[in-house]
Design a protein around this motif. Structure first.
Motif, PDB file in Angstrom:
ATOM      1  N   PRO A 111     -11.242  50.836 -15.654  1.00 46.51           N
ATOM      2  CA  PRO A 111     -11.551  51.132 -17.260  1.00 46.51           C
ATOM      3  C   PRO A 111      -9.997  51.199 -18.069  1.00 46.51           C
ATOM      4  CG  PRO A 111     -12.774  52.530 -16.348  1.00 46.51           C
ATOM      5  CD  PRO A 111     -11.874  52.046 -15.258  1.00 46.51           C
ATOM      6  N   VAL A 112      -9.139  51.418 -17.506  1.00 49.74           N
ATOM      7  CA  VAL A 112      -7.595  51.646 -18.015  1.00 49.74           C
ATOM      8  C   VAL A 112      -7.285  50.057 -18.395  1.00 49.74           C
ATOM      9  CG1 VAL A 112      -5.318  52.246 -17.684  1.00 49.74           C
ATOM     10  CG2 VAL A 112      -7.255  53.767 -16.777  1.00 49.74           C
ATOM     11  N   VAL A 120      -9.219  47.755 -19.034  1.00 45.67           N
ATOM     12  CA  VAL A 120     -10.147  47.167 -19.992  1.00 45.67           C
ATOM     13  C   VAL A 120      -9.816  47.627 -21.468  1.00 45.67           C
ATOM     14  CG1 VAL A 120     -12.521  47.204 -20.816  1.00 45.67           C
ATOM     15  CG2 VAL A 120     -12.215  47.077 -18.473  1.00 45.67           C
ATOM     16  N   LEU A 121      -9.550  49.031 -21.526  1.00 46.52           N
ATOM     17  CA  LEU A 121      -9.029  49.317 -22.615  1.00 46.52           C
ATOM     18  C   LEU A 121      -7.554  48.949 -23.237  1.00 46.52           C
ATOM     19  CD1 LEU A 121      -9.809  53.526 -22.422  1.00 46.52           C
ATOM     20  CD2 LEU A 121     -10.950  51.656 -23.715  1.00 46.52           C
ATOM     21  N   SER A 122      -6.790  48.726 -22.268  1.00 45.54           N
ATOM     22  CA  SER A 122      -5.435  47.971 -22.521  1.00 45.54           C
ATOM     23  C   SER A 122      -5.714  46.486 -23.074  1.00 45.54           C
ATOM     24  CB  SER A 122      -4.703  48.049 -21.227  1.00 45.54           C
ATOM     25  OG  SER A 122      -3.477  47.586 -21.575  1.00 45.54           O
ATOM     26  N   HIS A 123      -6.640  45.854 -22.243  1.00 38.70           N
ATOM     27  CA  HIS A 123      -6.916  44.471 -22.697  1.00 38.70           C
ATOM     28  C   HIS A 123      -7.415  44.563 -24.423  1.00 38.70           C
ATOM     29  CE1 HIS A 123      -9.875  40.977 -22.321  1.00 38.70           C
ATOM     30  NE2 HIS A 123      -9.241  40.589 -23.235  1.00 38.70           N
ATOM     31  N   MET A 124      -8.364  45.647 -24.561  1.00 42.70           N
ATOM     32  CA  MET A 124      -8.738  45.482 -26.090  1.00 42.70           C
ATOM     33  C   MET A 124      -7.675  46.003 -27.062  1.00 42.70           C
ATOM     34  SD  MET A 124     -12.282  47.722 -25.347  1.00 42.70           S
ATOM     35  CE  MET A 124     -12.754  48.164 -27.009  1.00 42.70           C
ATOM     36  N   ALA A 125      -6.697  46.843 -26.612  1.00 44.86           N
ATOM     37  CA  ALA A 125      -5.692  47.290 -27.702  1.00 44.86           C
ATOM     38  C   ALA A 125      -4.694  45.939 -27.769  1.00 44.86           C
ATOM     39  CB  ALA A 125      -4.823  48.611 -26.843  1.00 44.86           C
ATOM     40  N   LEU A 126      -4.602  45.416 -26.605  1.00 47.73           N
ATOM     41  CA  LEU A 126      -3.674  44.347 -26.769  1.00 47.73           C
ATOM     42  C   LEU A 126      -3.792  43.123 -27.662  1.00 47.73           C
ATOM     43  CD1 LEU A 126      -2.313  43.826 -23.014  1.00 47.73           C
ATOM     44  CD2 LEU A 126      -0.935  44.464 -25.039  1.00 47.73           C
ATOM     45  N   GLU A 127      -5.338  42.831 -27.701  1.00 40.39           N
ATOM     46  CA  GLU A 127      -5.917  41.994 -28.564  1.00 40.39           C
ATOM     47  C   GLU A 127      -5.959  42.309 -29.880  1.00 40.39           C
ATOM     48  OE1 GLU A 127      -9.822  40.850 -26.747  1.00 40.39           O
ATOM     49  OE2 GLU A 127      -8.938  39.220 -25.426  1.00 40.39           O
ATOM     50  N   GLN A 128      -6.208  43.511 -30.088  1.00 44.56           N
ATOM     51  CA  GLN A 128      -6.217  44.259 -31.411  1.00 44.56           C
ATOM     52  C   GLN A 128      -4.953  44.272 -32.085  1.00 44.56           C
ATOM     53  OE1 GLN A 128      -9.132  44.151 -33.382  1.00 44.56           O
ATOM     54  NE2 GLN A 128     -10.186  43.445 -31.693  1.00 44.56           N
ATOM     55  N   GLY A 129      -3.738  44.836 -31.314  1.00 44.49           N
ATOM     56  CA  GLY A 129      -2.690  45.389 -31.590  1.00 44.49           C
ATOM     57  C   GLY A 129      -1.479  44.298 -31.703  1.00 44.49           C
ATOM     58  N   ARG A 172      -0.724  52.132 -11.827  1.00 45.19           N
ATOM     59  CA  ARG A 172       0.687  52.819 -11.911  1.00 45.19           C
ATOM     60  C   ARG A 172       0.915  53.695 -12.899  1.00 45.19           C
ATOM     61  NH1 ARG A 172       5.666  48.822 -13.526  1.00 45.19           N
ATOM     62  NH2 ARG A 172       7.196  50.593 -13.515  1.00 45.19           N
ATOM     63  N   TYR A 173      -0.094  53.873 -13.898  1.00 40.74           N
ATOM     64  CA  TYR A 173      -0.069  54.992 -14.817  1.00 40.74           C
ATOM     65  C   TYR A 173      -1.200  55.949 -14.840  1.00 40.74           C
ATOM     66  CZ  TYR A 173       3.926  52.156 -16.365  1.00 40.74           C
ATOM     67  OH  TYR A 173       5.026  51.353 -16.710  1.00 40.74           O
ATOM     68  N   ALA A 174      -2.193  55.922 -13.668  1.00 38.41           N
ATOM     69  CA  ALA A 174      -3.362  56.578 -13.866  1.00 38.41           C
ATOM     70  C   ALA A 174      -3.234  57.529 -12.769  1.00 38.41           C
ATOM     71  CB  ALA A 174      -4.610  55.427 -13.422  1.00 38.41           C
ATOM     72  N   TYR A 175      -1.974  57.886 -12.179  1.00 37.75           N
ATOM     73  CA  TYR A 175      -2.048  58.901 -11.100  1.00 37.75           C
ATOM     74  C   TYR A 175      -2.302  60.449 -11.501  1.00 37.75           C
ATOM     75  CZ  TYR A 175       2.693  59.279 -12.764  1.00 37.75           C
ATOM     76  OH  TYR A 175       3.954  59.570 -13.534  1.00 37.75           O
ATOM     77  N   GLY A 176      -2.541  60.487 -12.938  1.00 38.89           N
ATOM     78  CA  GLY A 176      -2.868  61.746 -13.481  1.00 38.89           C
ATOM     79  C   GLY A 176      -4.152  62.316 -13.062  1.00 38.89           C
ATOM     80  N   ALA A 211      -4.347  54.096 -20.793  1.00 38.92           N
ATOM     81  CA  ALA A 211      -4.377  52.960 -21.375  1.00 38.92           C
ATOM     82  C   ALA A 211      -3.071  52.612 -22.194  1.00 38.92           C
ATOM     83  CB  ALA A 211      -5.403  52.483 -22.258  1.00 38.92           C
ATOM     84  N   PHE A 212      -2.735  53.473 -22.766  1.00 40.55           N
ATOM     85  CA  PHE A 212      -1.421  53.456 -23.804  1.00 40.55           C
ATOM     86  C   PHE A 212      -0.141  53.221 -23.181  1.00 40.55           C
ATOM     87  CE2 PHE A 212       2.191  55.552 -25.513  1.00 40.55           C
ATOM     88  CZ  PHE A 212       2.477  54.881 -26.913  1.00 40.55           C
ATOM     89  N   SER A 213       0.011  53.840 -21.808  1.00 37.97           N
ATOM     90  CA  SER A 213       1.072  53.685 -21.022  1.00 37.97           C
ATOM     91  C   SER A 213       1.060  52.268 -20.265  1.00 37.97           C
ATOM     92  CB  SER A 213       0.747  54.632 -19.711  1.00 37.97           C
ATOM     93  OG  SER A 213       1.141  56.054 -20.371  1.00 37.97           O
TER      94      SER A 213
END
Length: 206
Positions: A35-36, A38-47, A90-94, A126-128
């Motif tokens: 899902p990270v 997927v959210l990043s995909h949406m953010a890139l297309e919109q932003g 890579r950024y989801a190890y939290g 997703a931001f990271s």
């Protein structure tokens, strides 16, 4: 033999859980972090629609085809459109860090808090990931503002966002989220244990 304090027990338990859960998470991270992507995909297309042509998300990878043209050394210096990719995990190890703190506290409602924590961690992750992909584009274009068709402040925002997303958010957000979801334990055990450790010890009886 001196008995361990609740605070010490929590710290040792949390460390043990982090080791175990990180090992388990590494086996399923491609799916838990999907899902990270997927959210990043949406953010890139919109932003960043002026850069992004298409993004493809699969478990363990996100690949982004861009409209940014850069020199291709293997093609004799001719220019080609840039493609960047990254592993969402890579950024989801939290996630294992958050779960380790949750399990070490041994509070009620572990199930729903674990699921809620996983979902609430996704936007920060997703931001990271998004900032990492944008930074790859910026670096490939050698921070050329004219080539990237952005202003100076937008370039600086991407650079600072990348630093925040890679150095701070992955570890800070899961800790803050746990502090919020387990605030009773934090108040009753951690804060009280910290205060007790600062209190002067009673003088020995003669």
């Amino acid at each position: 033999m001196r008995r361990l304090t609740p605070l010490t027990v929590f710290v040792l338990s949390a460390f043990g859980w982090i080791v175990v859960l990180t090992a388990l998470w590494s086996q399923v991270s491609a799916w838990t972090s999907y899902p990270v992507g997927v959210l990043s995909h949406m953010a890139l297309e919109q932003g960043a629609p002026m850069w992004i042509r298409q993004a493809t998300v699969t478990p363990g990878n996100i690949e982004v085809d861009t409209a940014v043209s850069v020199p291709a050394p293997e093609q004799g210096g001719r220019r080609g459109e840039l493609t960047v990719e990254a592993n969402p995990a890579r950024y989801a190890y939290g996630l294992p860090i958050f779960l380790a703190l949750l399990f070490a506290a041994r509070g009620k409602g572990l199930g729903w808090r674990a699921v809620a924590g996983w979902a609430l961690l996704l936007p920060g992750q997703a931001f990271s990931l998004t900032m990492s992909l944008l930074m790859q584009i910026v670096m490939a274009a050698q921070t050329n503002i004219r080539l990237l068709r952005v202003s100076q402040w937008q370039m600086e925002a991407i650079i600072y966002g990348y630093q925040l997303g890679s150095l701070v958010l992955p570890t800070l957000v899961p800790i803050l989220l746990w502090l919020w979801l387990d605030r009773r334990f934090v108040q009753d055990v951690l804060v009280r244990g910290w205060r007790d450790s600062l209190a002067p010890s009673a003088p020995p009886q003669s």
